[in-house]
Design an enzyme around this catalytic site. Structure first.
Site, PDB file in Angstrom:
ATOM      1  N   ARG A  65     -24.401   0.022  -5.666  1.00 27.17           N
ATOM      2  CA  ARG A  65     -26.148  -0.010  -5.616  1.00 27.17           C
ATOM      3  C   ARG A  65     -26.779   0.933  -6.243  1.00 27.17           C
ATOM      4  O   ARG A  65     -27.743   0.999  -6.675  1.00 27.17           O
ATOM      5  CB  ARG A  65     -26.300  -0.111  -4.182  1.00 27.17           C
ATOM      6  CG  ARG A  65     -27.543  -0.623  -3.613  1.00 27.17           C
ATOM      7  CD  ARG A  65     -27.846  -0.897  -2.183  1.00 27.17           C
ATOM      8  NE  ARG A  65     -27.233   0.377  -1.715  1.00 27.17           N
ATOM      9  CZ  ARG A  65     -27.080   0.262  -0.222  1.00 27.17           C
ATOM     10  NH1 ARG A  65     -27.095  -0.612   0.431  1.00 27.17           N
ATOM     11  NH2 ARG A  65     -26.405   1.152   0.273  1.00 27.17           N
ATOM     12  N   ASP A 203      -1.845  -3.258   1.128  1.00 23.77           N
ATOM     13  CA  ASP A 203      -1.202  -2.358   1.906  1.00 23.77           C
ATOM     14  C   ASP A 203      -0.535  -1.233   1.081  1.00 23.77           C
ATOM     15  O   ASP A 203       0.499  -1.449   0.386  1.00 23.77           O
ATOM     16  CB  ASP A 203      -0.103  -2.960   2.792  1.00 23.77           C
ATOM     17  CG  ASP A 203       0.294  -2.061   3.806  1.00 23.77           C
ATOM     18  OD1 ASP A 203       0.624  -0.951   3.381  1.00 23.77           O
ATOM     19  OD2 ASP A 203       0.512  -2.374   5.246  1.00 23.77           O
ATOM     20  N   HIS A 204      -1.246  -0.046   1.147  1.00 26.27           N
ATOM     21  CA  HIS A 204      -0.856   0.736  -0.121  1.00 26.27           C
ATOM     22  C   HIS A 204       0.667   1.337   0.086  1.00 26.27           C
ATOM     23  O   HIS A 204       1.229   1.660  -0.664  1.00 26.27           O
ATOM     24  CB  HIS A 204      -1.685   1.839  -0.028  1.00 26.27           C
ATOM     25  CG  HIS A 204      -1.657   2.951   0.694  1.00 26.27           C
ATOM     26  ND1 HIS A 204      -2.272   2.979   1.971  1.00 26.27           N
ATOM     27  CD2 HIS A 204      -1.175   4.233   0.596  1.00 26.27           C
ATOM     28  CE1 HIS A 204      -2.159   3.959   2.720  1.00 26.27           C
ATOM     29  NE2 HIS A 204      -1.442   4.643   2.115  1.00 26.27           N
ATOM     30  N   LYS A 208       4.457   2.077  -2.709  1.00 23.47           N
ATOM     31  CA  LYS A 208       5.293   3.477  -2.542  1.00 23.47           C
ATOM     32  C   LYS A 208       6.783   3.168  -3.056  1.00 23.47           C
ATOM     33  O   LYS A 208       7.420   2.133  -2.693  1.00 23.47           O
ATOM     34  CB  LYS A 208       5.341   3.919  -1.183  1.00 23.47           C
ATOM     35  CG  LYS A 208       3.827   4.723  -0.890  1.00 23.47           C
ATOM     36  CD  LYS A 208       4.198   5.503   0.684  1.00 23.47           C
ATOM     37  CE  LYS A 208       2.694   5.431   1.126  1.00 23.47           C
ATOM     38  NZ  LYS A 208       2.155   6.944   0.883  1.00 23.47           N
ATOM     39  N   HIS A 266       0.850  -0.638   7.973  1.00 27.61           N
ATOM     40  CA  HIS A 266       1.897   0.117   7.325  1.00 27.61           C
ATOM     41  C   HIS A 266       3.323   0.014   8.273  1.00 27.61           C
ATOM     42  O   HIS A 266       4.156  -0.014   7.582  1.00 27.61           O
ATOM     43  CB  HIS A 266       1.627   1.630   7.043  1.00 27.61           C
ATOM     44  CG  HIS A 266       0.009   1.788   6.444  1.00 27.61           C
ATOM     45  ND1 HIS A 266      -0.316   0.996   5.413  1.00 27.61           N
ATOM     46  CD2 HIS A 266      -0.984   2.780   6.567  1.00 27.61           C
ATOM     47  CE1 HIS A 266      -1.471   1.292   5.177  1.00 27.61           C
ATOM     48  NE2 HIS A 266      -1.960   2.315   5.737  1.00 27.61           N
TER      49      HIS A 266
END
Ligand code: BG6
Length: 520
Positions: A65, A203-204, A208, A266
């Site tokens: 925005r 899901d980071h 990994k 996680h």
């Protein structure tokens, strides 16, 4: 070899292994003036450009925005990259080439006009692939996901296409809903305009390296999988600890708490990779089928079980490594009477043939003494027949620790004889360290995840049934807490390992938490 040529060599070798046939595409980031874009997404895309892993050509369009031009957008992101890039200094030649592919679309998410503007930008190229291969990254408030998908559909930028057709993908950030009904609702909204195979839920932790290595470790080695079951394993501990407090994220955290913020995603993801059965192949659907199966075999808990097996905690003022921390209730934007948990520990049972009778202990929390995530597989003790008479020869049960972060690696603990005439035993370790073996090169999770989403490989993303099953588990526990204010024994001093009830949980089974030991 000096450090930088070593790094170049690593980058080059990774570049060649990660270079795959991916089609030119346009990546549109919604929420482009937010923190995630500056801290994670743009640094990740820049590193992919550095490694020549992005398709040729590519374009990135930021949608937000705030009033900005392409030039001011690029300048702001260049400044942020200077702060957040994991490699320094930033390579200006690469950045300049990268920045020439960056565009800005100033518009409001709820305004249909903004999407026509976006369409005009997307179509302002002669390259047919750039116009039709589109990846939409929704780094916005989840309540806006459905609206964005609908608007994109209305202007003809998003259509449902199962396996094939042109690429139209949605990448969605967490939190994906705040409970099962809201996740189902969100899924129902997205599914109106995109097939499940077009939706990539992030899901980071799955980005990994060490988390990905869990499957490699388990299924590419002959020796461990034989022991990976109820016959040999006594119990499993999964710890995801953070030194950081809630800090400026009080507004968000009041709505989430540790259960929704860390455990639902996680921690349960790590658990499912550690405990799942071998998949038929490494294809996304096969891996995800096994993860869902595992989540579904977690034994549902009655309210009485929850009382006994789940410990929640909230920090009060203390210090972490000499750094003073306020109580959670005194953090900005936190209700001074808040009952939100900043710590959870629990015991779960996985009711299947492999794990029947093996307790899984999980814990996560803020303001703990260290930031470290690890999984400890504690094996059953050997019969102490030969050494029992010797008081210096206490046998330690073997354990295998997968250090997910930091000091990424794996350690196997066993008993060794202390050199000398006496029969004295002591536990010793065999260590594998990523650093020693592969050099100090740990790509950010988002690099891998963005690349996989561009390439269309969904293995590292969460499927609809997976997210919903995980919410089912978490909801049943959270529901048992409704209207139950925290009691005194549920508070812990910042800088300690949670409330003492977390220790009692294991002590009741004759176990104890093994805290991650950080190497200096
Ligand atoms: C995020 C949570 O998903 O993960 C944060 O919202 C948490 O509260 C973070 O700090 C932890 O991630 P990492 O990669 O630092 O372990």
């Amino acid at each position: 070899m000096n450090e930088s040529s070593h790094l170049d060599e690593l980058l080059a070798s990774r570049a060649s292994s990660s270079r795959r046939q991916i089609e030119p595409c346009t990546v549109v980031i919604f929420g482009a003036s937010g923190d995630l874009t500056a801290r994670k997404l743009i640094p990740a895309l820049y590193h992919l450009a550095l490694e020549k892993a992005l398709p040729t050509p590519y374009r990135i369009v930021g949608f937000a925005r705030r009033e900005k031009t392409d030039e001011s957008f690029r300048a702001e992101l260049r400044e942020a990259l200077g702060k957040f890039s994991r490699t320094q200094p930033v390579n200006d030649a690469i950045w300049n080439a990268f920045a020439s592919n960056l565009h800005y679309c100033q518009a409001d998410i709820s305004d249909a006009e903004g999407y026509r503007k976006l369409k005009a930008i997307v179509e302002s190229t002669d390259n047919e692939k750039l116009r039709s291969n589109l990846l939409f990254y929704l780094a916005t408030n989840p309540s806006q996901f459905g609206e964005i998908a609908t608007h994109l559909h209305e202007v003809g930028l998003l259509e449902k296409c199962e396996n094939g057709g042109t690429m139209k993908r949605l990448v969605v950030e967490k939190p994906f809903g705040h409970d099962l009904p809201s996740a189902q609702e969100l899924n129902a909204e997205l599914i109106q305009h995109a097939h499940e195979s077009q939706i990539f839920r992030i899901d980071h932790y799955l980005g990994k390296e060490t988390v990905q290595n869990i499957l490699t470790f388990r299924f590419s080695n002959g020796i461990f999988e034989h022991l990976w079951n109820r016959d040999s394993v006594d119990h499993v501990q999964i710890t995801v600890a953070e030194k950081l407090g809630v800090g400026s994220r009080g507004g968000y955290y009041e709505e989430s708490g540790a259960m929704r913020d860390m455990l639902q995603n996680h921690v349960l993801q790590v658990l499912s990779l550690i405990a799942m059965e071998p998949p038929v192949s490494l294809e996304a659907e096969n891996v995800r089928d096994e993860k869902v199966k595992l989540l579904k075999s977690i034994r549902p808990m009655t309210p009485a079980d929850i009382l006994q097996n789940v410990v929640r905690g909230q920090y009060f003022a203390g210090d972490v490594d000499g750094d003073p921390r306020p109580a959670y209730r005194s953090e900005p934007k936190v209700n001074p009477k808040s009952n939100v948990e900043t710590f959870v520990a629990m015991k779960l049972w996985v009711d299947n043939w492999r794990w029947s009778g093996v307790p899984f202990y999980l814990r996560t929390g803020k303001n703990l003494p260290v930031s470290a995530s690890e999984v400890r597989i504690q094996f059953k003790p050997a019969p102490n027949i030969l050494f029992a008479a010797n008081k210096n020869a206490q046998l330690d049960p073997n354990s295998l620790t997968l250090r997910l972060q930091p000091n990424e690696g794996i350690a196997l603990r066993f008993n060794g004889k202390v050199p000398g005439a006496a029969m004295e035993l002591r536990p010793v370790r065999m260590q594998f360290s990523y650093d020693t073996e592969f050099g100090a090169y740990t790509p950010e999770a988002y690099e891998r995840l963005l690349l996989e989403a561009i390439a269309g490989n969904a293995t590292l993303f969460i499927r609809r049934d997976e997210v919903e099953t995980a919410w089912g588990i978490v909801d049943s526990i959270r529901n048992a807490w409704t209207d139950k204010p925290l009691t005194n024994r549920e508070f812990y001093l910042a800088g300690t390992w949670g409330p003492t009830a977390a220790d009692d949980l294991l002590a009741a089974d004759g176990h104890e938490w093994k805290h991650p030991q950080l190497q200096k």
